[in-house]
Design an enzyme around this catalytic site. Structure first.
Site, PDB file in Angstrom:
ATOM      1  N   LYS A  65      10.676   4.578  24.581  1.00 31.07           N
ATOM      2  CA  LYS A  65      12.147   4.345  24.907  1.00 31.07           C
ATOM      3  C   LYS A  65      12.130   4.318  26.253  1.00 31.07           C
ATOM      4  CE  LYS A  65      14.597   6.742  21.431  1.00 31.07           C
ATOM      5  NZ  LYS A  65      13.705   7.120  20.232  1.00 31.07           N
ATOM      6  N   GLU A 106       8.428   8.614   9.641  1.00 27.38           N
ATOM      7  CA  GLU A 106       8.545   9.728  10.136  1.00 27.38           C
ATOM      8  C   GLU A 106      10.061  10.289   9.879  1.00 27.38           C
ATOM      9  OE1 GLU A 106      10.576  10.269  13.221  1.00 27.38           O
ATOM     10  OE2 GLU A 106      10.378   8.413  14.417  1.00 27.38           O
TER      11      GLU A 106
END
Length: 305
Positions: free
Chosen positions: A162, A28
């Site tokens: 995260k 990405e």
């Protein structure tokens, strides 16, 4: 599967590899355009591509340049996304807008997975996934990554989500969406900056060959979802868990006090954590990414057979 459509370009090296059935790894670009500071972002991009090539795999960094979705960015295009001042973050919903407005964009996990699958790439690496945000029961704030991965049969290596997100709720959503999650040599779900988020994983695999077999079984069943490989950062290189928890609590309190909500929350929290850790979180971020790129390359080779 390979689908050509207007506004899509495949790099020459990537196309040759796909035609030959050689291993390709999708990467990405929002980590470059929005996740890392300049000039560190460009150095990481080029190092990652070199790392993949050294493993005998063709890298396909994906992004949007002048409205065109590019699968296999050239070095000059990567530099453009790393240095230009008006690069937008592109998820799947943003692809037609970026095309019509001829924007430059870093592709999220969702958009990268969508474009990789459309061009026949079967394995992707990233740092951390998007997920369900804290307080989502009131805000309905949930990453588009989850919905896209529920209908995109790719194998995706990440270090979990995260820790600023609601990890428990994210795992529940992944189960609801029928997206299999397996730990790579672990039964504990990683928390990106830390090796163990505190949540268990029901299943684990021990090798890239296991990941390839799992993807093949998914395909044989005709299932549409991604297979998520949860690859924890090396425990010796993680943020100290107690330090991590204290900084995260401070970041959440600061966001609440400042009235930060919605799409502004994630960048605020990540910047707070980076400042509060004296840059340690950035270094862990890079360790996470390198580890996921390395494992993704191994799995790409195993999938290619």
């Amino acid at each position: 599967m390979q689908t050509q459509f207007p506004g899509l370009r495949i790099g020459d090296d990537v196309q040759r590899a796909l035609d030959a059935g050689a291993p390709v790894l999708a990467l990405e670009s929002t980590i470059l355009s929005h996740g890392l500071p300049s000039p560190r972002n460009l150095a990481v991009a080029l190092e990652s591509e070199a790392q993949v090539r050294a493993a005998g795999v063709v890298p396909a960094t994906i992004g949007v340049v002048d409205g065109v979705a590019v699968v296999g960015l050239a070095e000059a295009e990567i530099e453009r996304l790393c240095t230009a001042g008006d690069v937008i973050k592109v998820s799947v919903r943003d692809l037609p807008i970026a095309q019509v407005q001829r924007r430059d964009g870093g592709t999220t996990v969702a958009a990268t997975a969508f474009l990789a699958h459309a061009t026949g790439i079967r394995v992707m690496s990233t740092g951390g996934l998007g997920g369900v945000h804290r307080g989502a029961s009131e805000t309905f704030d949930e990453s588009a990554d989850l919905g896209t991965l529920a209908r995109t049969p790719i194998t995706l290596v990440s270090a979990g989500v995260k820790s600023i997100l609601d990890i428990g709720a994210t795992l529940e959503r992944l189960e609801t969406l029928n997206i299999p999650v397996v730990g790579y040599r672990t039964n504990r779900y990683p928390g990106f900056y830390i090796a163990d988020s505190g949540f268990p994983i029901d299943y684990r695999i021990e090798s890239p060959a296991d990941a390839a077999a799992l993807a093949a079984a998914r395909d044989a069943l005709g299932l549409e979802s991604a297979v998520l490989i949860a690859n924890p950062v090396d425990a010796a290189k993680q943020l100290d868990p107690e330090f991590h928890d204290r900084v995260l609590a401070e970041a959440l309190d600061a966001a609440d006090a400042a009235g930060i909500t919605g799409h502004d929350t994630t960048p605020f929290l990540l910047e707070f954590v980076q400042r509060a850790t004296g840059g340690q979180s950035l270094e862990v971020n890079l360790e996470v990414y390198r580890g996921n790129v390395a494992l993704g390359a191994e799995i790409a080779r195993a999938v290619a057979g």
